[in-house]
Design a protein around this motif. Structure first.
Motif, PDB file in Angstrom:
ATOM      1  N   LEU A  94       0.835  -1.208   0.000  1.00  0.00           N
ATOM      2  CA  LEU A  94       0.000   0.000   0.000  1.00  0.00           C
ATOM      3  C   LEU A  94       0.869   1.256   0.000  1.00  0.00           C
ATOM      4  CD1 LEU A  94      -2.776  -1.069   2.527  1.00  0.00           C
ATOM      5  CD2 LEU A  94      -2.957  -0.898   0.036  1.00  0.00           C
ATOM      6  N   ASP A  95       1.965   1.231   0.754  1.00  0.00           N
ATOM      7  CA  ASP A  95       2.849   2.395   0.789  1.00  0.00           C
ATOM      8  C   ASP A  95       3.459   2.644  -0.593  1.00  0.00           C
ATOM      9  OD1 ASP A  95       2.257   2.800   3.408  1.00  0.00           O
ATOM     10  OD2 ASP A  95       4.106   1.923   4.212  1.00  0.00           O
ATOM     11  N   VAL A  96       3.823   1.559  -1.286  1.00  0.00           N
ATOM     12  CA  VAL A  96       4.378   1.710  -2.631  1.00  0.00           C
ATOM     13  C   VAL A  96       3.347   2.341  -3.565  1.00  0.00           C
ATOM     14  CG1 VAL A  96       5.084   0.412  -4.681  1.00  0.00           C
ATOM     15  CG2 VAL A  96       6.137  -0.085  -2.474  1.00  0.00           C
ATOM     16  N   LEU A  97       2.095   1.884  -3.484  1.00  0.00           N
ATOM     17  CA  LEU A  97       1.054   2.429  -4.363  1.00  0.00           C
ATOM     18  C   LEU A  97       0.883   3.925  -4.135  1.00  0.00           C
ATOM     19  CD1 LEU A  97      -1.717  -0.292  -4.422  1.00  0.00           C
ATOM     20  CD2 LEU A  97       0.298   0.005  -5.858  1.00  0.00           C
ATOM     21  N   GLU A  98       0.927   4.316  -2.857  1.00  0.00           N
ATOM     22  CA  GLU A  98       0.771   5.724  -2.549  1.00  0.00           C
ATOM     23  C   GLU A  98       1.910   6.528  -3.162  1.00  0.00           C
ATOM     24  OE1 GLU A  98      -1.394   6.033   1.372  1.00  0.00           O
ATOM     25  OE2 GLU A  98       0.230   7.497   1.661  1.00  0.00           O
ATOM     26  N   ALA A  99       3.131   6.002  -3.078  1.00  0.00           N
ATOM     27  CA  ALA A  99       4.287   6.701  -3.633  1.00  0.00           C
ATOM     28  C   ALA A  99       4.183   6.792  -5.157  1.00  0.00           C
ATOM     29  CB  ALA A  99       5.581   5.984  -3.227  1.00  0.00           C
ATOM     30  N   VAL A 100       3.704   5.722  -5.793  1.00  0.00           N
ATOM     31  CA  VAL A 100       3.552   5.733  -7.253  1.00  0.00           C
ATOM     32  C   VAL A 100       2.547   6.812  -7.647  1.00  0.00           C
ATOM     33  CG1 VAL A 100       2.694   4.436  -9.245  1.00  0.00           C
ATOM     34  CG2 VAL A 100       4.193   3.314  -7.594  1.00  0.00           C
ATOM     35  N   ALA A 101       1.428   6.877  -6.914  1.00  0.00           N
ATOM     36  CA  ALA A 101       0.417   7.889  -7.214  1.00  0.00           C
ATOM     37  C   ALA A 101       0.985   9.292  -6.999  1.00  0.00           C
ATOM     38  CB  ALA A 101      -0.824   7.663  -6.358  1.00  0.00           C
ATOM     39  N   ASP A 102       1.759   9.462  -5.926  1.00  0.00           N
ATOM     40  CA  ASP A 102       2.345  10.780  -5.646  1.00  0.00           C
ATOM     41  C   ASP A 102       3.308  11.213  -6.744  1.00  0.00           C
ATOM     42  OD1 ASP A 102       0.922  11.058  -3.362  1.00  0.00           O
ATOM     43  OD2 ASP A 102       2.520  10.402  -2.007  1.00  0.00           O
ATOM     44  N   SER A 103       3.908  10.238  -7.437  1.00  0.00           N
ATOM     45  CA  SER A 103       4.878  10.579  -8.479  1.00  0.00           C
ATOM     46  C   SER A 103       4.201  10.961  -9.796  1.00  0.00           C
ATOM     47  CB  SER A 103       5.847   9.417  -8.698  1.00  0.00           C
ATOM     48  OG  SER A 103       5.205   8.384  -9.404  1.00  0.00           O
TER      49      SER A 103
END
Lengths: 277, 266
Positions: free
Chosen positions: B173-182
């Motif tokens: 979930l943390d990775v998904l959030e970072a991908v979206a933030d990018s």
């Protein structure tokens, strides 16, 4: 009557250079009418333990006894039912009804008996036989397929029912149905549920075993585990979120409180009493 | 668009008359019961399935356009539920390189993309590791790295956490959030309302139709309808609701134990 594993050990590829010890000195006992929860992270040995309990693997250390006789593939047949994690990938027949009837047919039931038992099992897992019996198992959604696979195990009335991550991938309704299904099964069978999350079955379990790195990190009761959430950390698990909130709050306020899994109760003790700033 | 599965005499409509527009840089959670059409929708988006009626276009190219399907698959990368089903190589870096290699990119470009993708998912240092020796969460992050290495505009994930333990789940979930933030769009199919709270937009599918399209916070307010869509507040979200009933101000976005304790001890 019980399914009893005492100080079990198992090594995959034993005697080869690839040998990997998956279990050592783990004990598990379950009698009809009981529900035992086995917790542990991915790779902790949970599924190996279930395969041994189902007679699919023979432990290479310790003792495995099923209702007084040695537990093996033969004695487990028709007595121990195992629901694999990806149960739906075991479906194979042309229709849902044939698939569910396969077990009892194979155990020697007549075609009529097997079909009757299959129909009853479909109902037990919440699938209307009229709607589903003639469908192809491959046209079902994930949750429906999972329930058909479980009906296939229930149809031969196992005395022990082992379930590997039975609620993974199911929606809220499916998870609730699965939970009540396994709790109902406990009336007639000994139930072992393996899970990597503690939230769902903890409140209902008679005993809890936690595996870690193939060993038994903890053997306890749900009551004890809930009362001391730090135990989760010690055995490498995440405490259920509701307990985690209470624990974090307690340490921020340096005050102890009676821990509970119930959100409503937790909200009450977090807002009143249970330690002020 | 609509889609039906047909086997013999049975035709089962899985997606009915759905219209949907997903822009760049959106984090969309797609919720719904088993069998509500979520996975069919995912397969329609990148042309693994073609709609029985209607059309899907990705950056202006229709999924029925055979000449354009390669371009669509480059801009829409899909990650499925079971990480073991989508790992192809014998080392972590080779697995991530598989997609870009198939695009025929230059060696140093591939190397750059692999390094960037592994960094994005927090798997640096494990380049030479054999994938089967990774934990469940690491495997799923590897699958995401493989998808990211294609530098897609849309990263689509079909229940990426349902086979993971709680630790692996949070990692993903943390990775998904970072991908979206990018700045990439993330389309995240899940059963879990608390996972959806991390998204910027929530869609609910019910019997093949989209019945809710709005902010995740607003979705929580639709308490009476959640039940009929087979969605359920997690114990943590229930606790947050109970605390609100006791007069504690708990932000809608609070979806972790720490965030709730923060609200409690303010």
């Amino acid at each position: 009557m019980s399914l009893s594993l005492v100080s079990i050990g198992y090594t995959y590829g034993r005697g080869t250079s690839f040998g990997m010890r998956a279990l050592h000195d783990v004990s598990l006992e379950v009698a009809p009418g009981e529900l035992v929860l086995v917790l542990g992270a991915t790779g902790s040995g949970k599924s190996t333990l279930l395969r041994i309990a189902a007679g699919l693997l023979r432990a290479d250390e310790g003792e495995a006894v099923l209702d007084g006789v040695s537990l093996d593939r033969g004695s487990a047949r028709g007595v121990v039912g195992l629901i694999f994690q990806d149960a739906e990938s075991q479906l194979f027949a042309d229709t849902v009804l044939e698939d569910v009837a396969f077990g009892p047919r194979n155990m020697g039931a007549s075609r009529e008996e097997a079909l009757a038992s299959a129909t009853e099992s479909l109902r037990a897992v919440g699938l209307d036989p009229a709607t589903f019996k003639d469908r192809s198992p491959f046209s079902l959604s994930g949750g429906e397929a999972r329930r058909v696979a479980i009906a296939g195990v229930l149809a031969f009335h196992p005395r022990y029912l082992l379930a590997d991550e039975p609620t993974a991938g199911l929606d809220a309704k499916g998870r609730r149905a699965m939970r009540s299904l396994l709790l109902e099964a406990r009336a007639k069978a000994g139930v072992v549920v393996v899970s990597h999350g503690a939230e769902e079955f903890l409140a209902d379990a008679d005993r809890v075993i936690v595996l870690s790195g193939g060993g038994c990190a903890l053997s306890s009761t749900p009551r004890e585990l809930v009362a001391t959430p730090s135990m989760f950390d010690r055995v490498g698990l995440r405490a259920p979120d509701v307990l985690e909130v209470q624990r974090l709050a307690a340490s921020r306020r340096s005050a102890d409180m009676p821990y509970t899994l119930d959100p409503a109760e937790a909200a009450r003790s977090l807002t009143h009493g249970g330690g002020q700033r | 668009m609509s889609h039906s599965y047909t086997t013999g005499a049975h035709s089962v409509p899985a997606v009915r008359d759905v219209s949907l527009d997903i822009g760049p840089a959106e984090y969309v959670a797609v919720l719904g019961a088993n069998g509500s059409g979520k996975s069919t929708l995912v397969r329609l988006i990148n042309g693994l399935l073609l709609p029985s009626s209607g059309e899907i276009t990705v950056n202006g190219i229709g999924t029925h356009d055979e000449a354009g399907i390669g371009t669509i698959r480059e801009s829409v990368s899909v990650v499925f539920q079971n990480p073991d089903d989508q790992i192809v190589a014998t080392s972590v870096e080779d697995d991530v390189a598989f997609g870009p290699e198939n695009l025929g990119l230059a060696r140093d470009v591939i190397r750059e993309r692999v390094a960037w993708a592994l960094e994005s998912v927090g798997l640096c240092g494990l380049e030479r590791r054999e994938p089967h020796l990774l934990s469940g969460g690491q495997k799923q992050r590897l699958a995401i790295a493989g998808a990211l290495a294609m530098q897609p505009h849309w990263l689509v994930l079909d229940e990426p956490t349902s086979m993971l333990d709680p630790v692996g789940r949070v990692e993903v979930l943390d990775v998904l959030e970072a991908v979206a933030d990018s700045g990439r769009s993330v389309i995240h199919v899940t059963h879990d309302l608390s996972e959806a709270m991390r998204a910027s937009r929530a869609l609910v599918m019910h019997e093949g139709c989209i019945v809710f399209d709005g902010s995740p916070g607003d979705l929580l307010c639709a308490t009476d309808r959640l039940e009929s869509w087979s969605l359920e507040l997690s114990p943590l979200l229930t606790l947050a609701e109970e605390l609100r009933d006791h007069g504690i101000v708990v932000p809608r976005a609070a979806s972790t134990p720490a965030a709730i304790v923060e609200a409690l001890c303010r």
